[in-house]
Design a protein around this motif. Structure first.
Motif, PDB file in Angstrom:
ATOM      1  N   SER A   1       2.008  20.840   9.702  1.00 31.83           N
ATOM      2  CA  SER A   1       2.043  21.513   8.393  1.00 31.83           C
ATOM      3  C   SER A   1       1.968  20.465   7.292  1.00 31.83           C
ATOM      4  CB  SER A   1       3.322  22.343   8.246  1.00 31.83           C
ATOM      5  OG  SER A   1       3.391  23.334   9.248  1.00 31.83           O
ATOM      6  N   SER A   2       1.096  20.727   6.328  1.00 26.64           N
ATOM      7  CA  SER A   2       0.905  19.776   5.228  1.00 26.64           C
ATOM      8  C   SER A   2       2.114  19.799   4.298  1.00 26.64           C
ATOM      9  CB  SER A   2      -0.359  20.127   4.449  1.00 26.64           C
ATOM     10  OG  SER A   2      -0.502  19.267   3.334  1.00 26.64           O
ATOM     11  N   VAL A   3       2.514  18.604   3.876  1.00 25.27           N
ATOM     12  CA  VAL A   3       3.669  18.473   2.980  1.00 25.27           C
ATOM     13  C   VAL A   3       3.207  18.052   1.589  1.00 25.27           C
ATOM     14  CG1 VAL A   3       5.865  17.311   2.609  1.00 25.27           C
ATOM     15  CG2 VAL A   3       5.140  17.885   4.927  1.00 25.27           C
ATOM     16  N   MET A   4       2.519  16.892   1.498  1.00 24.83           N
ATOM     17  CA  MET A   4       2.071  16.394   0.207  1.00 24.83           C
ATOM     18  C   MET A   4       1.056  15.290   0.449  1.00 24.83           C
ATOM     19  SD  MET A   4       5.051  13.799  -1.053  1.00 24.83           S
ATOM     20  CE  MET A   4       6.405  14.935  -0.924  1.00 24.83           C
ATOM     21  N   GLN A   5       0.534  14.723  -0.637  1.00 21.16           N
ATOM     22  CA  GLN A   5      -0.382  13.596  -0.553  1.00 21.16           C
ATOM     23  C   GLN A   5       0.059  12.542  -1.549  1.00 21.16           C
ATOM     24  OE1 GLN A   5      -4.421  14.204  -1.902  1.00 21.16           O
ATOM     25  NE2 GLN A   5      -5.241  12.641  -0.531  1.00 21.16           N
ATOM     26  N   VAL A   6       0.073  11.274  -1.101  1.00 22.77           N
ATOM     27  CA  VAL A   6       0.360  10.155  -1.982  1.00 22.77           C
ATOM     28  C   VAL A   6      -0.928   9.369  -2.147  1.00 22.77           C
ATOM     29  CG1 VAL A   6       2.786  10.040  -1.355  1.00 22.77           C
ATOM     30  CG2 VAL A   6       1.137   8.700  -0.058  1.00 22.77           C
ATOM     31  N   THR A   7      -1.103   8.760  -3.304  1.00 25.60           N
ATOM     32  CA  THR A   7      -2.344   8.042  -3.589  1.00 25.60           C
ATOM     33  C   THR A   7      -2.005   6.701  -4.227  1.00 25.60           C
ATOM     34  OG1 THR A   7      -3.469  10.149  -3.962  1.00 25.60           O
ATOM     35  CG2 THR A   7      -4.552   8.157  -4.786  1.00 25.60           C
ATOM     36  N   ALA A   8      -2.655   5.638  -3.700  1.00 33.40           N
ATOM     37  CA  ALA A   8      -2.528   4.299  -4.266  1.00 33.40           C
ATOM     38  C   ALA A   8      -3.923   3.733  -4.485  1.00 33.40           C
ATOM     39  CB  ALA A   8      -1.724   3.383  -3.343  1.00 33.40           C
ATOM     40  N   THR A   9      -4.087   2.955  -5.532  1.00 30.86           N
ATOM     41  CA  THR A   9      -5.378   2.346  -5.864  1.00 30.86           C
ATOM     42  C   THR A   9      -5.227   0.836  -5.893  1.00 30.86           C
ATOM     43  OG1 THR A   9      -4.917   2.562  -8.222  1.00 30.86           O
ATOM     44  CG2 THR A   9      -6.143   4.348  -7.181  1.00 30.86           C
ATOM     45  N   ASP A  10      -6.356   0.124  -5.550  1.00 30.54           N
ATOM     46  CA  ASP A  10      -6.372  -1.338  -5.550  1.00 30.54           C
ATOM     47  C   ASP A  10      -7.505  -1.787  -6.453  1.00 30.54           C
ATOM     48  OD1 ASP A  10      -6.577  -4.111  -4.925  1.00 30.54           O
ATOM     49  OD2 ASP A  10      -5.570  -3.711  -3.011  1.00 30.54           O
ATOM     50  N   SER A  11      -7.178  -2.706  -7.389  1.00 33.02           N
ATOM     51  CA  SER A  11      -8.176  -3.150  -8.357  1.00 33.02           C
ATOM     52  C   SER A  11      -9.207  -4.079  -7.744  1.00 33.02           C
ATOM     53  CB  SER A  11      -7.482  -3.860  -9.529  1.00 33.02           C
ATOM     54  OG  SER A  11      -6.579  -3.004 -10.179  1.00 33.02           O
ATOM     55  N   ASP A  12      -8.974  -4.553  -6.525  1.00 33.74           N
ATOM     56  CA  ASP A  12      -9.952  -5.435  -5.880  1.00 33.74           C
ATOM     57  C   ASP A  12     -11.184  -4.636  -5.467  1.00 33.74           C
ATOM     58  OD1 ASP A  12      -8.414  -7.741  -6.173  1.00 33.74           O
ATOM     59  OD2 ASP A  12      -7.233  -7.255  -4.397  1.00 33.74           O
ATOM     60  N   ASP A  13     -12.167  -5.375  -4.982  1.00 29.30           N
ATOM     61  CA  ASP A  13     -13.452  -4.776  -4.613  1.00 29.30           C
ATOM     62  C   ASP A  13     -13.249  -3.809  -3.453  1.00 29.30           C
ATOM     63  OD1 ASP A  13     -16.042  -4.106  -4.193  1.00 29.30           O
ATOM     64  OD2 ASP A  13     -16.756  -6.152  -3.797  1.00 29.30           O
TER      65      ASP A  13
END
Length: 839
Positions: free
Chosen positions: A216-228
């Motif tokens: 069962s789906s709970v949530m989504q976390v998102t992280a971004t990286d400034s590198d290529d």
């Protein structure tokens, strides 16, 4: 066969994941081979043993690796003859891009390439570069030696700020003439892993229902990286570091390493045991390599939402209570319930139902929104004489349906025993209100009906008594014992207390219980009309022209307080006596209720005439009434309206009446005039009266101060002779100008004041005032007569004689005859002490 990551022990060198070795700094002293250690470790198998690799780099190889590339200008295209008559045209070179790693440590300036022209062998050539990063913002990053053509980078680069540069190289002679076409230079900044992944939020909130299945789906976390992002430097992978609490197992959730989706991996989520989980999530670049990648963490708060998986349960199997009879909105008992679901939610809110034991609907159960208890309440009065007890069956449930697969509990049903308490109930009139019909005119003493009440308390022997509560016309009385209603006066339908032929009276029935209870009953008497009221003529006054005209007629009708059929049609007729009535007047019938009265003769002298008319109704037997209509006969104008003169004459005021009115008006005006003259004369007399006393000595309207205190009697110069009664008044009369006060008006002739002439000269006003003041000062009869007397003077040298002679015990003889000379105020004292010889 495995993907391997490398770590260099020498900071001067770095190794890419593909195994390429780069010199990060200038390598000096290359006469000897360079050696450094590399450690290899599997990326997806952290348990592989480390391997040490030795790489020997010779000086010649290093020189080749770090030798600067030479970029030449392309030749100009030329067309000419050769041995064969034509020369082949060469193609332009394609200049490869220049790659520069970011965050280089220097030293700076660091040479990148050399720009060279084929013509710099003979002529002096000057080189320059243009574009963003050279002579345009951000300027100064790149420069070139104008003579040698060596191009340098002057500072560390940051790919995240600017990933590429486009420059143009120029070659000119000493005169500034262009000798070569400009060359385009493309510089790309090589990405280094210098940025950690960043989560969009430090805390993420998610939820999942308790009892959810794995996956069962709970949530989504998102992280971004400034590198290529096209390299491993910008490729982020996720994993869960910890879960708090670790109940029922430590890995209740998992996360998709690439998308960041958190899902359940095990069953057993129970909100009643654990309502929230705290999960620490880590994001790592370098495709999740923990050895080489940079990491960051965020917190995921997972709330376990409630489902209705716990049915409500009553705390006991049987409840009991008691209620007085005839009471409503009374809480009999509170039903307590336990529910483990989320409080104040549809899964927790209780709903109670009575399934048996109350077929008549005497009770209902309301839910207390705060405590969730069931309040068993009486909504319909219960009767002890009918039901002494109730046995109810109650079922409790939730507002929301139970979750799938959850069965209701046996403790959701309970019994309730209710005992009814007997109370003293008031007597009740079986028929209330009770209506009876009688003809009006029933004489006093007539028995109308028996208006009795019954006592509902059958199990108690009580006596019922009666009294009258409301009888607006005071027509009725009730027997105190049996409730028999008897008339005390004639019943009249036309009374003001009868509305729509109905008369209402209220009676009280009370028992002898403790406490005493009483009930009321209303008796309605419908009065049937009889013909007991004669009709009355309408109108009572009218006017008509003295000359008979077609429109000189009076419409008349009648009013009868009786009801149909004892009213109209009415019969109007003139009496036979006196004979002049029928000789001068006549009545003609219009319809059943109206008739016309008009002159029979052509002319009738102006005046007021009282014409009797006999009116009869249609009752059985009919009633007649002789009414008089007052008719004003007056002269009329051409329109048939009475003129002003005629109206006065018709009013019946003769000459004598007019004279009497005028005499009354004259007498009233005379009285007013005499009153005004008398008031003016009185005012003139008051102003002409001379001023006999000094206004300061006039104490009639002055404020006297009695509480003024001085410095004592010794410090004040009092003339005590003023307080002594003089033997004669001669010295007063002959006293020079001054103020003299006495306390008793002397019995002497009043002084004569100067009389002012009627027309005095303005110059003698002052003399006149002074003369009057002098006369008033020497006048012993002038007020005030009661001045302040000082009797408590105790200073030395008093001229007053000793008062010891007043001692009653003195044996000497004292003559009190002089008290007779002191005036009426001392007469009583003189009678007591004077004339001792007479005694």
């Amino acid at each position: 066969s495995r993907e391997v990551g490398f770590v260099s022990s020498d900071p001067k060198f770095s190794v890419r994941p593909d195994g390429t070795v780069y010199a990060e700094q200038e390598v000096a002293n290359l006469s000897e081979p360079v050696q450094f250690m590399l450690t290899a470790r599997g990326l997806h198998d952290p348990h592989i043993w480390e391997t040490t690799v030795k790489i020997s780099v010779t000086c010649s190889e290093a020189s080749k690796k770090m030798q600067a590339e030479v970029i030449k200008f392309s030749r100009r295209h030329q067309r000419g003859s050769s041995a064969n008559g034509l020369r082949r045209q060469k193609r332009d070179w394609v200049i490869p891009p220049i790659n520069v790693p970011e965050n280089s440590r220097g030293p700076f300036p660091h040479m990148l390439v050399r720009i060279r022209s084929d013509q710099d062998k003979n002529d002096g050539i000057r080189y320059s570069i243009t574009g963003a990063g050279a002579d345009q913002p951000p300027s100064g990053i790149y420069n070139i030696d104008p003579i040698s053509g060596n191009m340098f980078v002057t500072q560390p680069l940051d790919r995240e700020e600017k990933a590429s540069f486009h420059l143009r190289a120029h070659a000119v002679d000493m005169n500034g003439n262009q000798v070569e076409n400009p060359v385009d230079l493309y510089i790309y900044v090589i990405d280094m892993n210098d940025n950690r992944p960043e989560f969009q939020n430090q805390v993420y909130n998610g939820s999942v229902a308790e009892g959810s299945k794995p996956g069962s789906s709970v949530m989504q976390v998102t992280a971004t990286d400034s590198d290529d992002s096209t390299t491993a430097n910008g490729m982020v992978r996720y994993r869960i570091l910890s879960q708090i609490p670790e109940t029922p197992i430590s890995n209740m959730f998992t996360i998709n390493s690439e998308t960041g989706d958190i899902v359940t991996v095990a069953a057993g989520l129970d909100r009643e045991k654990v309502s929230q989980y705290t999960v620490i999530v880590q994001a790592t670049d370098m495709e999740g390599n923990n050895n080489f990648g940079l990491s960051n963490t965020a917190t995921a708060l997972i709330c376990i939402t409630d489902i209705n998986d716990n049915p409500p349960e009553l705390t006991v199997r049987t409840f009991s209570g008691e209620v007085p009879e005839n009471k409503v909105n009374v809480v009999v008992t509170n039903l307590t319930v336990v529910d483990k679901d989320q409080p104040h939610s549809p899964n927790w809110n209780a709903v109670y139902r009575i399934v048996s034991g109350d077929p008549s609907g005497h009770f209902t159960i309301r839910t207390n929104p705060i405590t969730n208890e069931g309040m068993l309440t009486v909504v319909k009065p219960v009767d002890f004489e009918m039901n002494r007890a109730f046995m109810l069956t109650v079922v409790v449930s939730n507002q929301a349906h139970l979750a799938s697969g959850i069965q209701s509990s046996l403790q959701s049903t309970a019994g309730v025993t209710i005992s009814v308490q007997d109370v003293n109930e008031p007597p009740v009139f079986p028929v209330n209100p009770k209506m009876i019909r009688f003809e009006e005119g029933v004489p006093a003493g007539t028995t109308l009906t028996v208006f009795s009440a019954q006592d509902p308390d059958h199990f108690i022997q009580q006596t019922v008594r009666y009294s009258k509560l409301s009888d607006p016309a005071n027509w009725l009385k009730i027997n105190r014992t049996n409730g028999q209603i008897t008339t005390m006066a004639l019943l009249d339908r036309e009374s003001m207390y009868v509305k729509n032929n109905m008369y209402e009276a209220t009676f009280l029935a009370f028992d002898n219980g403790s406490p005493q209870a009483s009930g009321t009953g209303t008796l309605q008497i419908y009065l049937i009309d009889v013909n007991d009221n004669a009709p009355v003529l309408i109108p009572r006054e009218a006017q008509i022209c003295e000359h008979s005209r077609p429109n000189s007629k009076i419409n008349i009708t009648a009013s009868d307080t009786d009801a149909d059929p004892n009213v109209g049609p009415f019969v109007f007729e003139l009496p036979t006596f006196p004979a002049s009535i029928r000789r001068n007047w006549t009545i003609s019938r219009l319809n059943g209720d109206y008739a016309q009265l008009r002159l029979r003769i052509s002319y009738l002298e102006a005046g007021v005439y009282e014409i009797p008319v006999i009116v009869s109704d249609s009752g059985n037997p009919p009633l007649s009434n002789r009414s008089t209509i007052r008719i004003k006969v007056c002269p009329c104008d051409n329109n048939g309206d009475c003129s002003a003169t005629g109206a006065v004459a018709a009013a019946g005021l003769g000459t004598g009446a007019i004279i009497a009115i005028l005499i009354c008006i004259i007498i009233l005006l005379s009285i007013v005039l005499l009153f005004v003259v008398w008031m003016k004369r009185r005012e003139k007399e008051r102003q002409a009266k001379p001023l006999l006393i000094d206004p300061e000595d006039d104490v009639r309207d002055n404020i006297l101060k009695y509480d003024e205190e001085g410095g004592g009697e010794e410090d004040q110069d009092y003339d005590l002779s003023q307080l002594q009664q003089p033997e004669s008044l001669d010295h007063i009369i002959t006293k020079p100008t001054g103020v003299r006060r006495v306390d008793e008006r002397p019995v002497v002739a009043e002084s004569q004041y100067p009389v002012r002439s009627n027309l005095p000269h303005p110059g003698d006003i002052g003399d006149f005032i002074n003369d009057g003041l002098r006369a008033a000062d020497n006048d012993p009869t002038a007020p005030p007569y009661d001045s302040l007397l000082v009797f408590d003077y105790e200073g030395s040298g008093s001229t007053a004689g000793s008062v010891s002679s007043l001692n009653s015990s003195s044996s000497g003889q004292q003559d009190y005859d002089y008290l007779n000379d002191w005036g009426p105020r001392f007469k009583k004292l003189a009678d007591l002490y004077g004339g001792g010889d007479d005694d």
